[in-house]
Design an enzyme around this catalytic site. Structure first.
Site, short mmCIF file in Angstrom:
data_model
loop_
_atom_site.label_atom_id
_atom_site.label_comp_id
_atom_site.label_asym_id
_atom_site.label_seq_id
_atom_site.Cartn_x
_atom_site.Cartn_y
_atom_site.Cartn_z
CG HIS A 256 -62.13 1.13 65.96
ND1 HIS A 256 -62.56 2.41 65.71
CD2 HIS A 256 -62.97 0.63 66.90
CE1 HIS A 256 -63.63 2.67 66.47
NE2 HIS A 256 -63.90 1.60 67.20
CD GLU A 257 -62.99 -3.01 68.09
OE1 GLU A 257 -63.04 -2.79 69.31
OE2 GLU A 257 -63.87 -2.63 67.29
CG HIS A 260 -62.37 0.70 71.69
ND1 HIS A 260 -62.97 1.81 72.25
CD2 HIS A 260 -62.99 0.51 70.49
CE1 HIS A 260 -63.92 2.26 71.42
NE2 HIS A 260 -63.95 1.50 70.35
CD GLU A 286 -66.01 4.70 68.56
OE1 GLU A 286 -65.98 3.83 69.46
OE2 GLU A 286 -66.01 4.41 67.35
ZN ZN Z 1 -65.30 1.74 68.74
#
Ligand code: ZN
Length: 494
Positions: A256-257, A260, A286
């Site tokens: 997830h990170e 980003h 997101e």
């Molecule tokens: Zn996030």
């Protein structure tokens, strides 16, 4: 040179100072000595004061007025649009209100942490009422006669309107509830057993960030209590965490990170330290983290590769074969906490917070009645009762921090990810054969070209529309979830 160049030179220094402020926060969460907390808060406060003075400097107004009369490129016009937007915003909020908000949010986050510890919503309600009153005052100033909630939303998702989210979210809710009901009535998915060495988890995490195309020469991966990514341009850092009983926490937080962070690293270097040099909105950001985590990272193809890596790293962990592993990774089960929720129930969490905060801001729901409203809605959407406030309306820090209008960007990100996933799979028909080898390169190259490199050049909705060739809608996300979880929990389609 002209006013535009003067303005951009000034802006560049402001952006540089803002990057330093972000790096101070990274430092606080990762390596800062415990005894440095008080001094650090003074240091950060001083820097934020400087930033505030720079951002409200009347000279910006003068530069903007003369620069807008100059002939400018498409990039230049977009830079002015961003600078104007944040200058107008800063002008509209009176200085004493901004100061009162800063003071009150610091106090109420502390009160929130105490109330959560004690499971005491009633004690927190008056604090929430105060912060809400201040945020409403700020929203009215920002809206300048327009819709107050839209003005709040605009802080996180420029140009988004609550009316659009209303219809998008209303269309998602029944399908999500149906999937949740079917899954919770079915045989539970298998789950991992054993103890997962945290150094081995970190080695796997370092392998995973490279799979996503994260550039370690312009970033680093550390541990922190809460995973996050920070910075932009040539210094974008990620944190993750490990739990010895649950390796998926580390794996999927990391993916997830990394999603980003790769977004920030992939922005056109010509935009570095300018308003165009960062992700364009919370929702688009997101979408980049979710597509890496979910549509790619939790796919059958990729989890097949991941299963073998996990066997290498941890030996036998109680899951027999790739199909069982895929089911374990995508397990839907009961739970109260948003941040621990799966792809389906996560959105139910957001829809509920969105409706509740809209009612709070509109004055249709009094802060004193929030807990009852939360518990009723939770039972309706999730099918069971909230036992204590720490598992209910006191679980998130957002409202105590004055973040109204932020929650919907999480589901908007999932909606955008759904649109991008369907487009990307059309563009790369053999995507799964790459994912099955642990190769996200073609997917990441597509995202970079279609979305990431543009930074803040296009408004969020326009950016997604350009990337996909259609206006964003909830339909692709719902189809994806129904296909995936309908197959994993067949009762959903009986
Ligand atoms: Zn996030």
């Amino acid at each position: 040179m002209g006013s535009y160049d003067d303005l951009m030179a000034y802006q560049r220094q402001t952006e540089a100072l803002a990057q330093i402020a972000g790096r101070l926060s990274w430092d606080r969460e990762t390596v800062m000595p415990r005894g440095a907390a008080a001094q650090r808060s003074e240091e950060a406060g001083a820097l934020h004061e400087v930033l505030h003075i720079r951002r409200t400097n009347p000279a910006i107004g003068d530069w903007l007025a003369s620069a807008s009369a100059q002939p400018l490129s498409q990039d230049g016009k977009a830079q002015l649009r961003h600078i104007t937007r944040s200058y107008v915003r800063a002008q509209r909020v009176p200085g004493n209100l901004a100061a009162a908000l800063a003071r009150q949010t610091a106090l109420s986050q502390f009160a929130w942490a105490e109330a959560r510890e004690a499971d005491d919503y009633a004690g927190f309600a008056p604090v929430l009422a105060e912060i809400l009153a201040l945020k409403r005052e700020e929203g009215e100033a920002l809206a300048a006669g327009g819709d107050v909630y839209d003005a709040m939303l605009d802080d996180y998702e420029p140009g988004a309107k609550a009316a659009d989210l209303d219809s998008m979210f209303a269309a998602l809710r029944p399908g999500l509830i149906a999937l949740r009901e079917a899954a919770l009535g079915a045989t539970p998915a298998p789950h991992v057993t054993g103890r997962f060495d945290s150094e081995a988890q970190m080695r796997l995490a370092r392998q995973l960030v490279l799979v996503c195309g994260y550039d370690m020469t312009r970033g680093r991966l550390d541990k922190a209590v809460h995973p996050f990514s920070s910075g932009s341009g040539s210094d974008v850092r990620i944190t993750t965490r490990t739990a010895e009983g649950d390796p998926f926490n580390c794996i999927y937080s990391t993916l997830h990170e990394a999603g980003h962070a790769v977004y920030e690293q992939s922005i056109d270097p010509a935009y570095a330290l300018t308003p165009l040099g960062a992700g364009v909105s919370m929702g688009v950001h997101e979408s980049q983290s979710r597509i890496v985590e979910n549509q790619l990272g939790r796919s059958r193809a990729f989890t097949g590769w991941l299963y073998a890596r996990m066997r290498d790293a941890f030996g036998d962990f109680g899951i027999d074969g790739e199909d069982a592993f895929y089911a374990a990774v995508n397990s839907l089960h009961r739970g109260f906490i948003r941040t621990e929720a799966d792809e389906v129930q996560y959105n139910l969490h957001i829809l509920m917070r969105y409706d509740l905060e809209r009612a709070l801001v509109a004055g249709d729901l009094a802060p004193a009645d929030l807990e009852a409203a939360w518990n009723d809605r939770f039972e309706a959407d999730f099918g069971y009762e909230v036992p204590v406030a720490s598992l209910g309306c006191l679980q998130d820090v957002h409202w105590s921090a004055g973040l109204f209008g932020y929650f919907p960007t999480y589901t908007l990100g999932n909606v955008y990810a759904g649109c991008l996933d369907v487009t990307l799979r059309e563009a790369i028909p053999d995507l799964d054969s790459h994912l099955a080898q642990g190769d996200m390169t073609p997917a990441m190259a597509w995202l970079r070209e279609a979305v990431q490199r543009h930074g803040g050049l296009y408004p969020p909705r326009e950016l997604i529309t350009r990337a996909c060739g259609f206006a964003p809608s909830e339909a692709p996300l719902m189809e994806y979830l129904e296909a995936k979880f309908g197959a994993l929990y067949p009762a959903a389609h009986s």
